[in-house]
Design a protein around this motif. Structure first.
Motif, mmCIF file in Angstrom:
data_model
loop_
_atom_site.group_PDB
_atom_site.id
_atom_site.type_symbol
_atom_site.label_atom_id
_atom_site.label_comp_id
_atom_site.label_asym_id
_atom_site.label_seq_id
_atom_site.Cartn_x
_atom_site.Cartn_y
_atom_site.Cartn_z
ATOM 1 N N ARG A 137 -5.164 6.057 0.752
ATOM 2 C CA ARG A 137 -4.508 4.576 0.820
ATOM 3 C C ARG A 137 -4.779 3.871 -0.628
ATOM 4 O O ARG A 137 -5.755 3.842 -1.010
ATOM 5 N N LYS A 187 -5.826 3.168 10.507
ATOM 6 C CA LYS A 187 -5.208 2.992 9.167
ATOM 7 C C LYS A 187 -6.347 1.828 8.721
ATOM 8 O O LYS A 187 -6.316 1.691 7.372
ATOM 9 N N GLU A 223 0.842 -1.227 0.052
ATOM 10 C CA GLU A 223 0.062 0.161 0.201
ATOM 11 C C GLU A 223 0.770 1.128 -0.128
ATOM 12 O O GLU A 223 2.031 1.130 0.365
ATOM 13 N N SER A 268 3.279 7.536 9.784
ATOM 14 C CA SER A 268 2.524 6.321 9.958
ATOM 15 C C SER A 268 3.040 5.258 11.109
ATOM 16 O O SER A 268 4.219 5.022 11.049
ATOM 17 N N VAL A 311 0.434 5.128 1.245
ATOM 18 C CA VAL A 311 -0.213 6.035 2.001
ATOM 19 C C VAL A 311 0.296 7.431 1.804
ATOM 20 O O VAL A 311 1.429 7.577 1.956
ATOM 21 N N ASN A 349 -4.226 0.607 -2.828
ATOM 22 C CA ASN A 349 -3.548 -0.923 -2.720
ATOM 23 C C ASN A 349 -2.994 -1.537 -4.119
ATOM 24 O O ASN A 349 -3.826 -1.442 -5.060
#
Length: 402
Positions: A283, A353, A260, A312, A262, A285
């Protein structure tokens, strides 16, 4: 000309200047051998036909002359000495190992992106975040190293190279009344060459690999993908939109978290602010090839906070709303539009998250009660704190973010 229209303006991106670095001790020291390298690539193509300039283009050039840029550029500290921009491009320049040795198993590239104005065509006022992106590449293989440096072939760079002059806005020119006048028509001027304002800024702040792709980044832009050849040269692929989902820019410091990415962004585009807000957090993927989270985490639309980065942990994303704001009215006093608000305190937004369909109500905002700003965070992590009874049993368990 004094009718002020507040349009989108290319945002600044914090980065360090170009500099040479030498190491000491037991570290391998590299020295460039210019005699055996390829000849430098030409950076300026001679203009064969006169440039046809629109009224706004001519007006911009006139205001630039009134800003007294000649002396400004001659005396600018970040255009001289060790901070001076690089004037030549090289391809696969052999690098002599002056001390130590490179491990035979080391195979890859070390990349460094940064602003590098073309002095031959530079006419506008300068800020050290201005300048076309130049990627410096040290290729290492079989115990040998080569060096390549090249301007990242962004649309902005290619257009100005073809024109033989600076056309697009710089941060440095937004100063005082003349800068305010430029700000009023620059978006319209820019759209003569590039329609999407999220593709205008020089991608000169950061570079990253994600999902097998190489991206050059600037927080006022979409990520610019380039393809690198074995000798370090670059070819333009195009801007990443994540299947046309991105309607805001992407900051220069997204975070790779497994498969992923962010990321966040902020904007000074008044229409985007009115329709959505000043900031977006997302986010993406790569396995599913989809953006799973993309929302506005901040409730206010009355100001734009300088939110250059995020941080994060395993389970949380942390954003902030700082005391440095973009204020175009500061140009009236001769300053820039970066303005510290001493009545606004630094706030942190904690975002879960791993929750599906995260929205603004899921964000926990914490007020530090201090005036402050953060540009580049170092690290954040979670610590589990347990409380025990007299028999050693756990009575409570809390997570502390640090």
């Amino acid at each position: 000309l004094l009718a002020i229209a507040l349009f989108t303006v290319t945002a600044a991106a914090f980065t360090s200047p170009n500099y040479c670095h030498r190491t000491r001790g037991d570290v391998t020291t590299l020295k460039f051998d210019t005699a055996e390298g390829h000849p430098p690539a030409p950076m300026i193509v001679e203009q064969k036909t006169p440039v046809r300039r629109s009224f706004l283009h001519r007006l911009d050039r006139f205001l630039t002359e009134l800003q007294g840029t000649t002396k400004h550029l001659e005396k600018h500290a970040f255009l001289r000495g060790n901070f001076a921009p690089v004037s030549e491009e090289h391809v696969a320049l052999p690098v002599e190992i002056a001390e130590g040795e490179l491990p035979l198993g080391l195979d890859g590239a070390f990349l460094r992106n940064g602003p590098n104005p073309i002095r031959a065509i530079q006419r506008k006022r300068y800020h050290w975040f201005d300048g076309h992106a130049m990627l410096h590449t040290l290729m290492i293989k079989d115990g040998k190293a080569t060096y390549t440096n090249q301007f990242i072939p962004s649309p902005r760079y290619n257009i100005e190279l073809r024109l033989g002059e600076e056309f697009f806005p710089t941060i440095g020119e937004y100063k005082g009344w003349l800068g305010l006048m430029k700000l009023s028509f620059h978006p319209a001027l820019v759209k003569h060459k590039i329609k999407d304002l999220k593709q205008v800024a020089p991608p000169n702040t950061n570079v990253m690999m994600f999902n097998g792709k190489l991206f050059a980044l600037h927080e006022a832009n979409l990520p610019l993908e380039c393809r690198m050849s074995e000798d370090g040269r670059l070819d333009l692929v195009g801007y990443e939109t994540f299947n046309d989902v991105l309607d805001y820019p992407v900051s220069a410091h997204p975070i790779q978290d497994g498969d992923e990415l962010v990321f966040h962004s902020y904007t000074v585009d008044q229409k985007l602010i009115e329709d959505h807000g000043t900031m977006k957090l997302g986010r993406y993927n790569s396995q599913k090839d989809q953006v799973e989270t993309y929302f506005v985490p901040t409730p206010s639309k009355s100001y734009v906070s300088f939110a250059h980065s995020i941080i994060s942990t395993d389970n949380y994303i942390i954003v902030w709303d700082c005391s440095v704001h973009f204020k175009t009215d500061a140009l009236f006093t001769g300053g820039s539009f970066f303005k510290s608000n001493r009545y606004f305190t630094l706030k942190f937004g904690v975002v879960p998250k791993n929750k599906d369909n995260v929205q603004i109500d899921d964000v926990l905002w914490i007020d530090s009660r201090e005036v402050g700003a953060i540009v580049h965070p170092l690290h954040a992590w979670e610590e589990h704190v347990n409380e025990y009874d007299d028999n050693g049993g756990v009575v409570s368990s809390n997570v502390t973010l640090k």
